[in-house]
Design a protein around this motif. Structure first.
Motif, PDB file in Angstrom:
ATOM      1  N   LEU A 207       0.614  -1.464   0.068  1.00 33.51           N
ATOM      2  CA  LEU A 207      -0.016  -0.027  -0.200  1.00 33.51           C
ATOM      3  C   LEU A 207       0.797   1.543  -0.262  1.00 33.51           C
ATOM      4  N   LYS A 208       1.915   1.477   1.283  1.00 33.06           N
ATOM      5  CA  LYS A 208       3.049   2.832   0.657  1.00 33.06           C
ATOM      6  C   LYS A 208       3.777   2.899  -0.849  1.00 33.06           C
ATOM      7  N   PHE A 209       3.537   1.668  -1.783  1.00 33.69           N
ATOM      8  CA  PHE A 209       3.651   1.285  -2.518  1.00 33.69           C
ATOM      9  C   PHE A 209       3.247   2.475  -3.558  1.00 33.69           C
ATOM     10  N   PHE A 210       2.011   1.190  -3.236  1.00 32.96           N
ATOM     11  CA  PHE A 210       0.689   2.845  -4.154  1.00 32.96           C
ATOM     12  C   PHE A 210       0.444   3.996  -3.961  1.00 32.96           C
ATOM     13  N   GLU A 211       1.303   4.405  -2.561  1.00 32.91           N
ATOM     14  CA  GLU A 211       0.612   5.721  -2.333  1.00 32.91           C
ATOM     15  C   GLU A 211       1.457   6.560  -2.944  1.00 32.91           C
ATOM     16  N   ALA A 212       2.873   6.059  -3.193  1.00 31.99           N
ATOM     17  CA  ALA A 212       3.791   6.926  -3.256  1.00 31.99           C
ATOM     18  C   ALA A 212       3.627   6.940  -4.958  1.00 31.99           C
ATOM     19  N   VAL A 213       4.263   5.489  -5.547  1.00 31.56           N
ATOM     20  CA  VAL A 213       3.999   5.999  -7.059  1.00 31.56           C
ATOM     21  C   VAL A 213       2.975   6.883  -7.901  1.00 31.56           C
ATOM     22  N   GLY A 214       1.292   6.782  -7.053  1.00 31.35           N
ATOM     23  CA  GLY A 214       0.162   7.942  -7.665  1.00 31.35           C
ATOM     24  C   GLY A 214       1.008   9.228  -7.017  1.00 31.35           C
ATOM     25  N   HIS A 215       1.649   9.632  -6.272  1.00 29.45           N
ATOM     26  CA  HIS A 215       1.771  10.346  -5.811  1.00 29.45           C
ATOM     27  C   HIS A 215       2.983  11.817  -6.786  1.00 29.45           C
ATOM     28  N   HIS A 216       4.352  10.305  -6.878  1.00 28.85           N
ATOM     29  CA  HIS A 216       5.189  11.071  -7.055  1.00 28.85           C
ATOM     30  C   HIS A 216       5.103  10.935  -8.713  1.00 28.85           C
ATOM     31  N   ALA A 217       3.862  10.490  -9.541  1.00 26.48           N
ATOM     32  CA  ALA A 217       3.900  10.544 -10.858  1.00 26.48           C
ATOM     33  C   ALA A 217       2.326  10.998 -11.177  1.00 26.48           C
ATOM     34  N   ARG A 218       2.169  11.422 -10.023  1.00 26.32           N
ATOM     35  CA  ARG A 218       1.028  12.738 -10.430  1.00 26.32           C
ATOM     36  C   ARG A 218       1.994  14.151 -10.287  1.00 26.32           C
ATOM     37  N   THR A 219       2.745  14.446  -8.919  1.00 23.38           N
ATOM     38  CA  THR A 219       3.087  15.217  -8.903  1.00 23.38           C
ATOM     39  C   THR A 219       4.081  16.042 -10.115  1.00 23.38           C
ATOM     40  N   ARG A 220       4.738  15.187 -10.740  1.00 24.19           N
ATOM     41  CA  ARG A 220       5.440  15.162 -12.585  1.00 24.19           C
ATOM     42  C   ARG A 220       4.794  15.639 -13.139  1.00 24.19           C
ATOM     43  N   LYS A 221       3.392  14.767 -13.545  1.00 28.40           N
ATOM     44  CA  LYS A 221       2.441  14.935 -14.356  1.00 28.40           C
ATOM     45  C   LYS A 221       2.688  14.001 -15.630  1.00 28.40           C
ATOM     46  N   LEU A 222       2.342  12.442 -14.352  1.00 25.41           N
ATOM     47  CA  LEU A 222       3.301  11.300 -15.413  1.00 25.41           C
ATOM     48  C   LEU A 222       2.279  10.702 -15.811  1.00 25.41           C
ATOM     49  N   THR A 223       1.260  10.110 -16.386  1.00 27.51           N
ATOM     50  CA  THR A 223       0.183   9.219 -16.772  1.00 27.51           C
ATOM     51  C   THR A 223       0.739   8.021 -16.401  1.00 27.51           C
ATOM     52  N   THR A 224       0.138   6.796 -15.175  1.00 24.12           N
ATOM     53  CA  THR A 224      -0.246   5.689 -15.509  1.00 24.12           C
ATOM     54  C   THR A 224      -0.945   4.550 -15.833  1.00 24.12           C
ATOM     55  N   MET A 225      -0.119   3.687 -16.365  1.00 23.31           N
ATOM     56  CA  MET A 225      -1.198   1.947 -15.994  1.00 23.31           C
ATOM     57  C   MET A 225      -0.759   0.709 -15.630  1.00 23.31           C
ATOM     58  N   LEU A 226      -1.697   1.062 -14.440  1.00 24.23           N
ATOM     59  CA  LEU A 226      -1.058  -0.610 -14.324  1.00 24.23           C
ATOM     60  C   LEU A 226      -1.855  -1.477 -15.068  1.00 24.23           C
ATOM     61  N   TRP A 227      -0.733  -2.507 -15.162  1.00 24.36           N
ATOM     62  CA  TRP A 227      -0.093  -3.826 -15.434  1.00 24.36           C
ATOM     63  C   TRP A 227      -1.027  -4.510 -14.262  1.00 24.36           C
ATOM     64  N   ASP A 228      -1.897  -5.257 -15.119  1.00 20.21           N
ATOM     65  CA  ASP A 228      -2.503  -6.371 -14.327  1.00 20.21           C
ATOM     66  C   ASP A 228      -2.990  -7.584 -15.394  1.00 20.21           C
ATOM     67  N   ALA A 229      -2.636  -8.937 -14.864  1.00 17.47           N
ATOM     68  CA  ALA A 229      -2.968  -9.789 -14.931  1.00 17.47           C
ATOM     69  C   ALA A 229      -3.360 -10.473 -14.286  1.00 17.47           C
ATOM     70  N   GLY A 230      -4.509 -10.090 -13.947  1.00 13.70           N
ATOM     71  CA  GLY A 230      -5.939 -10.732 -13.230  1.00 13.70           C
ATOM     72  C   GLY A 230      -5.715 -10.910 -12.058  1.00 13.70           C
ATOM     73  N   SER A 231      -4.242 -10.341 -11.505  1.00 13.32           N
ATOM     74  CA  SER A 231      -4.244 -10.048  -9.726  1.00 13.32           C
ATOM     75  C   SER A 231      -4.314  -9.194  -9.271  1.00 13.32           C
ATOM     76  N   PHE A 232      -4.888  -7.926  -9.416  1.00 12.01           N
ATOM     77  CA  PHE A 232      -5.988  -6.868  -8.944  1.00 12.01           C
ATOM     78  C   PHE A 232      -7.341  -6.765  -9.364  1.00 12.01           C
ATOM     79  N   LEU A 233      -7.803  -6.826 -10.840  1.00 11.76           N
ATOM     80  CA  LEU A 233      -9.519  -6.950 -11.016  1.00 11.76           C
ATOM     81  C   LEU A 233      -9.541  -8.335 -11.570  1.00 11.76           C
ATOM     82  N   HIS A 234     -10.168  -8.549 -11.075  1.00 14.22           N
ATOM     83  CA  HIS A 234     -11.228  -9.967 -10.372  1.00 14.22           C
ATOM     84  C   HIS A 234     -12.200  -9.936 -11.795  1.00 14.22           C
TER      85      HIS A 234
END
Length: 455
Positions: A207-234
């Motif tokens: 959870l700490k990693f998720f929070e930090a990636v979102g924050h540091h990407a947002r403040t640098r105006k980077l768009t993020t796309m989560l890689w998910d092969a089924g581990s996050f979304l059922h």
């Protein structure tokens, strides 16, 4: 990318190279003597795609190639040049097809889709030559490698993990965004996060990693796309497997959330009970309240706040552990001025115990009574103190690849992959648990036979 099977050479953990490539990527790995043929196939493919979709909505975006790498080149410098030629051809071909493709957003990756500065600089050369305002750069990001796979003691979200995020995202911003070139983090996650292999990445650290990636990407105006092969979304039910993880990721797109030194408080099942403290990572928020279910805990009587230290009183801990049955006895929730609340499990445990085992190098199963505790990592050393097993530059072995706990069966499996790189003779294992408990276990390997017993 198949995150469940990806394995990276320890000496190159800053680069993430995909194991399975699309056909274009496989073609691009041909030898230099066949480079012209590869380029012809590549152009034929994109001519077909560009023609078919030139009237499609501008919401459709094309990417030239996924995680490119090239066999038969002399090294990264020559591979950068091959990718440069390929990206030039891609952009010019799509633009010539007309229609919506004349201004469609086109995405160009770095070599290996790496966030290293040299790879970004090479891609910037391509952008300079094309001088096209409708281009986007892309890299992939899977975090600090020891943390991403849980090796070399990388069990926690620490300064190494944090600085790896900041360094990569700063490079992307300074190289591209500061020059008005958008950047997509086209894949991000942690390499070994997989709901079918629980425990590799401890949830609070995740959870700490998720929070930090979102924050540091947002403040640098980077768009993020989560890689998910089924581990996050059922996907069959379109629901998140871990709602709390989803909420943390979602919140990070707009604000910061507080975290803490842990999301677990371990309390021995027997003996006296004392107050317990956690360090809050406030991340610009301020603490508001503490809850147990629908009941708000009382400041002073149940907890105190001193700076960034949250302390549960002895009376509160005693009440929360109840009859002190092993496992999670209660979950409390720290709420802050903004962001997602931080949930904390209060756990009763006895020190784990282990028993003797006999097996082979095809796998040794160690009987282990976890008694409410959870495994964090495992060390392996020879009698002279040197690291034993795979990745012999560190005594801390890779979670799941070398060892696998099974909490329902009360066992820890030592894998064939682990024994494949263990010398004959004695080996001392040290199992580290999240409670702080450490257990020494002694192995003796002789040919294909292995025995073990508590040290």
């Amino acid at each position: 990318m198949d995150g469940g099977q990806r394995r990276i050479d320890e000496g190159r953990y800053r680069q993430v190279v995909e194991a399975d490539h699309a056909q274009v990527g496989r073609d691009a790995q041909a030898q230099p003597t066949d480079r012209a043929g590869v380029m012809n196939r590549y152009k034929a493919l994109w001519n077909q795609l560009a023609t078919t979709f030139r009237s499609h909505s501008s919401r459709l975006v094309f990417e030239s190639i996924n995680e490119p790498q090239f066999a038969g080149t002399s090294g990264d410098a020559e591979s950068d040049q091959v990718l440069h030629e390929l990206n030039l051809e891609f952009v010019r071909l799509v633009r010539r097809s007309g229609g919506g493709n004349a201004t469609r957003l086109l995405v160009l990756p770095t070599l290996h889709t790496s966030g290293e500065q040299a790879r970004m600089d090479a891609l910037m050369t391509t952008f300079d030559e094309l001088d096209d305002p409708h281009l986007v750069a892309t890299i992939h990001f899977y975090g600090w490698w020891p943390f991403s796979v849980n090796i070399a003691g990388g069990t926690r979200y620490d300064s190494n993990v944090e600085q790896d995020i900041i360094g990569t995202f700063d490079r992307a911003y300074n190289t591209f965004v500061s020059r008005d070139i958008p950047v997509i983090i086209g894949e991000w996650a942690l390499l070994s996060y997989d709901y079918t292999r629980p425990g590799i990445i401890q949830r609070g650290e995740l959870l700490k990693f998720f929070e930090a990636v979102g924050h540091h990407a947002r403040t640098r105006k980077l768009t993020t796309m989560l890689w998910d092969a089924g581990s996050f979304l059922h996907r069959p039910e379109l629901r998140w497997r871990d709602q709390g993880s989803y909420e943390m990721m979602k919140a990070s797109l707009t604000t910061r959330s507080a975290t803490a030194s842990s999301d677990q408080i371990y309390v021995p099942r027997t003996g006296g009970i004392t107050s317990r403290s956690l360090t809050l990572n406030l991340n610009g928020t301020s603490f508001r309240s503490l809850w147990h279910g629908s009941t708000q805990l009382t400041s002073g009587a149940d907890y105190t706040i001193s700076g960034s230290t949250l302390t549960l009183t002895q009376a509160a801990v005693t009440r929360l552990v109840g009859n002190r049955a092993t496992g999670v006895n209660a979950t409390i929730e720290a709420r802050f001025s903004q962001g997602v609340p931080w949930r904390i499990s209060v756990i009763s445990y006895d020190p784990p115990t282990q028993a003797t085992a006999t097996g082979t190098t095809s796998g040794l199963t160690i009987p282990t009574q976890f008694r409410g505790d959870q495994l964090a990592t495992m060390e392996a050393k020879y009698a002279d103190g040197s690291p034993a097993g795979p990745a012999n530059w560190t005594p801390y072995k890779e979670f799941w690849s070398s060892f696998r706990p099974d909490y329902s069966a009360n066992t820890i499996l030592l894998t064939p992959e682990f024994f494949a790189e263990v010398n004959d003779g004695p080996v001392t294992l040290t199992f580290h648990f999240w409670s702080g408990t450490q257990i020494a276990y002694r192995l003796t390997k002789s040919g294909s036979s292995v025995t073990g017993s508590p040290a």
